[in-house]
Design an enzyme around this catalytic site. Sequence first.
Site, PDB file in Angstrom:
ATOM      1  N   ASN A 141      -5.492  -1.341  -0.150  1.00  0.00           N
ATOM      2  CA  ASN A 141      -5.069  -2.729  -0.018  1.00  0.00           C
ATOM      3  C   ASN A 141      -4.350  -2.936   1.303  1.00  0.00           C
ATOM      4  OD1 ASN A 141      -6.046  -3.571  -2.568  1.00  0.00           O
ATOM      5  ND2 ASN A 141      -4.279  -2.647  -3.549  1.00  0.00           N
ATOM      6  N   CYS A 142      -4.288  -4.195   1.709  1.00  0.00           N
ATOM      7  CA  CYS A 142      -3.621  -4.604   2.937  1.00  0.00           C
ATOM      8  C   CYS A 142      -2.213  -4.015   2.967  1.00  0.00           C
ATOM      9  CB  CYS A 142      -3.572  -6.127   2.990  1.00  0.00           C
ATOM     10  SG  CYS A 142      -2.880  -6.775   4.499  1.00  0.00           S
ATOM     11  N   PRO A 143      -1.791  -3.487   4.068  1.00  0.00           N
ATOM     12  CA  PRO A 143      -2.383  -3.479   5.414  1.00  0.00           C
ATOM     13  C   PRO A 143      -3.155  -2.209   5.750  1.00  0.00           C
ATOM     14  CG  PRO A 143      -0.135  -2.734   5.607  1.00  0.00           C
ATOM     15  CD  PRO A 143      -0.395  -2.996   4.125  1.00  0.00           C
ATOM     16  N   LEU A 144      -3.408  -1.354   4.775  1.00  0.00           N
ATOM     17  CA  LEU A 144      -4.020  -0.057   5.068  1.00  0.00           C
ATOM     18  C   LEU A 144      -5.398  -0.132   5.733  1.00  0.00           C
ATOM     19  CD1 LEU A 144      -2.798   2.037   2.017  1.00  0.00           C
ATOM     20  CD2 LEU A 144      -1.975   2.103   4.367  1.00  0.00           C
TER      21      LEU A 144
ATOM     22  N   ASP B 229     -11.007  -4.554  -0.240  1.00  0.00           N
ATOM     23  CA  ASP B 229      -9.983  -5.594  -0.383  1.00  0.00           C
ATOM     24  C   ASP B 229     -10.583  -6.931   0.065  1.00  0.00           C
ATOM     25  OD1 ASP B 229      -7.804  -7.282  -0.308  1.00  0.00           O
ATOM     26  OD2 ASP B 229      -6.577  -5.992   0.963  1.00  0.00           O
TER      27      ASP B 229
END
Length: 77
Positions: free
Chosen positions: A13-16, A40
Amino acid sequence: MEFDKEVDAKNLNCPLPILRCKKGLSELEPNKTLKIMATDPGSVKDFQAFCKQTGHELLRRDEDGDVFTFYIRKRSN
């Protein structure tokens, strides 16, 4: 589509996904292409904004079920 490096950011998930993208691009020479896959749904807007802000070129976006694939060309400078 041809690419020079592939990054798998699925199930992150964000920000990964963006962080993995930045790392992948840092390992490429200018004008080379990164393929990155993410699941995502927010990644669609995230990668568009990332490319606009950083000057990298979003060449293409594909969607296959819940997997989004982006092809990003590293900026030349």
